[in-house]
Design an enzyme around this catalytic site. Structure first.
Site: not given
Ligand SMILES: Cc1cc2nc3c(=O)[nH]c(=O)nc-3n(C[C@H](O)[C@H](O)[C@H](O)COP(=O)(O)OP(=O)(O)OC[C@H]3O[C@@H](n4cnc5c(N)ncnc54)[C@H](O)[C@@H]3O)c2cc1C
Length: 376
Positions: A124, A150, A354, A358
């Site tokens: 994040s 990934i 993505e 939150e």
């Protein structure tokens, strides 16, 4: 301008995409090996002209493609989205040489792309990334570090890799590099995840890159990453809406036929009202996704807030709808191979990647308070 029902041409295109997904793409998806890149599926997406549209369409068309493909074949949807995510930085920020070399191959499905931002220590908080571009002479660097979770790694052919060029500069010290998979020092391993799509970790050990591999500006990589995510965020919501609609339709069909207590499940008001709630929430999410994508296409100033709202609402809604669809199907939904068993595994990750839910709330709040700047 629509506020919001699709034009007849758009509706017809969505129906065509759903049919293609069911008839041409689903059979290829079923032949794929779970957790691995399905090259015949990617090639078919190319042959159908859908990958090319990633670079010629606006955000709303991207959403319509993702929603329609997800409805009938999530694997095809994800393969398409990952080509876009991995190669959008090349399309939007690449040099003419980079674009000429890679975009035709990504568009026809012969090269598989990946977007490599996350690291074991920076998810994040992507600005904390530590994979380092060590200077190696003028206009030359060596990339050393790890990337994790990934999608398409380690089987992709090209990676957009975000690396630290200026230590201690946070988001302002990151550069995007286009790294072909055959560069020396680049290795990777697959990860076995709940979500049924190819994903892995990358290990970069002094991978050589030059100024010709930079996407955008040196130290301007965060702008490349955020621009890509702003475009793709509403479309993650579209993916979620497609899954929610598939779960809803399966539930309508099931509850209208399943006999219990001397009638059909749909005769029970508790069941019918639950289905109505699923439909209500799915439609609300869809409208918000379309509105956010249209705002992106119009270049509106409030795109970050609306994209975050759309992604947040749609991914949380899809989780709700798929979970209740499982409930209303009973045991059969949890059997391996059932559509809902598949959707139950698919629907979880978009609330994390993505930008976790939150993080989206954080973006929305920041944008709201920004307008109060100067308030006491
Ligand atoms: C299926 C899948 C595919 C992925 N594909 C890619 C890819 O192709 N490329 C790529 O670069 N990455 C990819 N990722 C990684 C993804 O982007 C990260 O998982 C995501 O950014 C979250 O990072 P993290 O997992 O390290 O969680 P953390 O950052 O450790 O966060 C954990 C949790 O903490 C909470 N939290 C975090 N930040 C905040 C905050 N600011 N406010 C409140 N709560 C917060 C949230 O609940 C969050 O879920 C993928 C992940 C998954 C699951």
């Amino acid at each position: 301008m629509t506020a919001f029902s699709l034009e007849p041409g758009q509706r017809a295109w969505c129906a065509e995409l759903r049919a293609l997904a069911a008839d041409r793409l689903r059979p290829l998806a079923e032949k794929g090996e779970p957790g691995h890149v399905n090259r015949p599926l990617v090639a078919e997406l190319g042959a159908l002209g859908l990958l090319r549209r990633l670079f010629t369409s606006g955000a709303l068309d991207l959403c319509l493609m993702r929603e329609s493909l997800a409805y009938a074949c999530t694997e095809a949807e994800t393969a398409l989205a990952l080509q876009g995510l991995g190669a959008h930085p090349v399309h939007a920020h690449g040099t003419p040489e980079q674009r000429e070399r890679w975009l035709p191959l990504v568009s026809d499905g012969s090269a598989v792309a990946a977007f490599a931002l996350s690291e074991p220590g920076a998810g994040s908080d992507a600005a904390a990334l530590s994979l380092t571009a060590h200077p190696d002479g003028p206009g030359r660097w060596r990339l050393t570090g790890e990337k994790c979770w990934i999608s398409n790694a380690p089987e992709a052919d090209l990676y957009t890799v975000f690396a630290r060029t200026t230590p201690g500069a946070g988001a302002r010290g990151v550069t995007a590099f286009l790294v072909p998979a055959d560069r020396s020092g680049l290795t990777g391993t697959g990860l076995d995840m709940l979500s049924p799509h190819p994903i892995g970790a990358l290990d970069l050990d002094a991978v050589p890159v030059t100024a010709a591999d930079v996407l955008g500006e040196v130290d301007g990589g965060f702008r490349v990453a955020m621009g890509t995510l702003n475009l793709f965020r509403p479309s993650v919501g579209a993916f979620a809406v497609g899954m929610a609609q598939a779960a809803l339709d399966a539930t309508l069909d099931h509850t209208a036929r399943r006999e219990a207590f001397g009638g059909r499940l749909s005769d029970l008001q508790a069941v019918a009202h639950q289905v109505a709630e699923m439909a209500l929430r799915t439609e609300a999410a869809r409208l918000m996704v379309y509105a956010a994508a249209t705002a992106y296409d119009a270049g509106d100033a409030d795109v970050p807030k609306r994209a975050a709202m759309a992604k947040l609402l749609a991914t949380e809604t899809a989780q709700y709808v798929v979970d209740h669809a499982v409930q209303l199907h009973g045991a059969r939904a949890l059997q391996r191979g059932h559509l809902l068993e598949h959707l139950y595994r698919e629907v979880r990750a978009p609330r994390i990647y993505e930008g976790a839910s939150e993080v989206q709330r954080g973006i929305i709040a920041k944008e709201l308070y920004k307008n109060l700047e100067g308030a006491p």
